[in-house]
Design a protein around this motif. Structure first.
Motif, short mmCIF file in Angstrom:
data_model
loop_
_atom_site.label_atom_id
_atom_site.label_comp_id
_atom_site.label_asym_id
_atom_site.label_seq_id
_atom_site.Cartn_x
_atom_site.Cartn_y
_atom_site.Cartn_z
N GLN A 478 24.85 -14.93 -29.45
CA GLN A 478 25.48 -16.09 -28.85
C GLN A 478 26.88 -15.79 -28.32
N ASN A 479 27.24 -14.51 -28.28
CA ASN A 479 28.58 -14.13 -27.84
C ASN A 479 28.69 -14.22 -26.32
N LYS A 480 29.88 -14.62 -25.87
CA LYS A 480 30.12 -14.80 -24.44
C LYS A 480 31.46 -14.18 -24.06
N VAL A 481 31.56 -13.71 -22.82
CA VAL A 481 32.82 -13.20 -22.30
C VAL A 481 33.70 -14.39 -21.92
N PRO A 482 34.91 -14.50 -22.48
CA PRO A 482 35.82 -15.57 -22.04
C PRO A 482 36.19 -15.39 -20.57
N LYS A 489 45.29 -10.10 -23.38
CA LYS A 489 44.61 -9.30 -24.40
C LYS A 489 43.34 -8.66 -23.84
N ILE A 490 42.51 -9.46 -23.15
CA ILE A 490 41.29 -8.90 -22.57
C ILE A 490 41.62 -8.06 -21.34
N ALA A 491 42.50 -8.58 -20.51
CA ALA A 491 42.86 -7.88 -19.26
C ALA A 491 43.33 -6.46 -19.53
#
Length: 499
Positions: A478-482, A489-491
């Protein structure tokens, strides 16, 4: 037509009649749900602390029960997870749904014996609504696959604990068990990539007719099916595949690539399940929006998103909502969540019946400069241009760049993995920026006022987001990319994947 398909049509008509009562009496059903929840929980620890015995109106409730997110409600939930009874809801939960939190680490969401059946009923009714409207029922006679988490459950203080999809796997109706795939043993594989490979081997020669899951992980399944069948389209592997059921993320950014993999424009049903409750589902192929479940043990509240972070935001029930206005969704449930901020934002597109679309996450936005750009705006801006120019977007995320090289203006930085890249990347970026300006007046003002420069797109290498999610231990399920973040942080993790 097989026996199950034939039988499903009269059953679908009966269920549609029940849903019509829901559609016509939504506000009254919500008031009834409110009263039932308060009465049931008045002798719990939470009910005593918040004077449930003295609550008779929604205004009474708002005065005594504040809006809380998971972290703020956690002192009560921690008591539940240690085995204490009658804390948020009478007795102990039937299950604890284990989810990943951004600030709270692992979250444990209680599911009660009253709330569990509502998950199953809503999923069933989504399919029956489709059958009633379209007359297409043949899919129930073939194989159905639900790409989900492992059904293996742990225990915590004597309470069965696992991922929501794994919990739900134990409640699939008996009449679907023989049709359901993958097998139990394959479903129990923890490693997502190994699991997908095993599912491919187990299903590639089956009569798959319905496929369900979160779009990016279904796409991975399709890609691997195509690889092991020498590049075949899904329609040629599964000629009777007729229905795709999805949820978890907005399907539109994935639709073009999914349909290219499948080989035709397939019927689809969008669902809105959460560990906290099954909130809504698409009940029509002809009308926009998801039908809000107003009689499923959830009393809904809504806060205008532009007031959410105020000290005393407006807080309303269903009868006072406005169309086309973004709201933060607040839940009160038959599993004992009270004034619970789910974190999602929604918008009503109809009052007759009450239908919603999911527009994003309350904490997934960019407002580093006061623009408050939300998920719905970036997705629509990107996909409108991508569809016009024949550009295939696999996945993306957006972050602010507040510290650009000296002499440059700050900007929004878009990290995009393309399937088919734009022919003119600079023109594509400019078109997306113009589309976003039209959707967000604050962003328009910042560009016009030379506070921000137009957005910058960084093209990423193939499989970047799969590698990123794997590195975070969040591949599959159920994980999704924000899609949006107000920080980098992701960038910063993606910098090394730029083409």
């Amino acid at each position: 037509m097989g026996f199950k398909a034939a039988l499903s049509k009269p059953f679908a008509a009966i269920v549609n009649g029940r849903l019509n009562k829901l559609r016509k009496n939504a506000v009254a059903l919500q008031q009834k749900t409110f009263q039932q929840l308060i009465h049931k929980a008045k002798d719990t620890a939470f009910g005593a602390d918040h004077h449930f015995g003295q609550i008779s109106t929604y205004d009474d409730f708002k005065r005594t029960v504040p809006v809380r997110d998971y972290e703020q409600l956690r002192p009560y939930i921690d008591r539940v997870t240690k085995g204490e009874e009658n804390v948020l809801w009478p007795g102990k939960p039937a299950y604890l749904s284990k989810t990943s939190g951004t600030t709270s680490g692992v979250k444990y969401i209680p599911i009660s014996k009253e709330s569990m059946p509502e998950h199953i009923k809503a999923a069933r009714n989504a399919l029956l609504s489709y059958i009633h409207e379209t007359g297409n029922a043949d899919f129930v006679d073939g194989k159905l696959i639900f790409l989900q988490g492992s059904p293996v459950l742990d225990t915590k203080a004597g309470i069965s604990t696992g991922r929501l999809s794994g919990i739900v796997a134990h409640h699939v109706p008996a009449y679907l068990q023989k049709n359901r795939m993958p097998s139990y043993n394959v479903n129990c594989i923890d490693d997502w990539e190994q699991k997908v490979d095993a599912i491919v081997e187990e299903t590639k020669n089956q009569d798959m007719r319905l496929i369900s899951g979160i779009p990016p992980w279904c796409q991975m399944y399709f890609d691997r099916l195509s690889t092991v069948t020498s590049g075949k389209k899904i329609k040629d592997i599964f000629p009777n595949f007729k229905l795709f059921v999805h949820g978890g993320v907005n399907y539109e950014p994935y639709r073009a690539r999914m349909e290219e993999s499948i080989g035709f424009k397939i019927d689809s049903i969008e669902t809105y399940p959460a560990s906290e409750g099954f909130i809504a589902f698409q009940d029509s192929q002809k009308e926009k929006g998801l039908l809000l479940m107003v009689d499923s043990g959830i009393f809904y509240e809504f806060i205008p998103t532009d007031e959410y972070f105020n000290e005393n935001p407006t807080r309303i029930s269903l009868k006072d909502i406005e169309l086309d206005k973004n709201y933060a969704l607040i839940l009160n449930t038959s599993a004992g969540l009270w004034g619970y901020s789910l974190g999602d934002t929604i918008k009503f597109v109809s009052k007759d019946p009450y239908k919603i679309v999911v527009t994003g996450r309350i904490k997934h936005y960019i407002s580093a400069f006061g623009e408050h750009v939300i998920g719905e705006e970036v997705e629509q801006a990107l996909m409108s241009v991508a569809n016009q120019q024949g550009v295939d977007v696999i996945e993306f995320t957006v972050a602010p760049q507040v510290n650009p090289p000296q002499g440059q203006l700050p900007y929004h930085e878009w990290f995009i993995e393309f399937g088919t890249p734009p022919k003119d990347p600079e023109a594509f970026a400019l078109a997306v920026d113009e589309a976003l300006q039209k959707k967000n007046i604050y962003y328009f003002d910042l560009i016009e006022g030379n506070i921000l420069r137009p957005l910058v797109i960084q093209s990423l290498k193939k499989d970047t987001f799969i590698k990123y999610m794997r590195s975070q231990g969040k591949l599959g399920g159920q994980n999704k990319v924000p899609r949006l973040a107000n920080d980098r942080k992701i960038a910063d993790e993606l910098i090394g994947y730029i083409v």
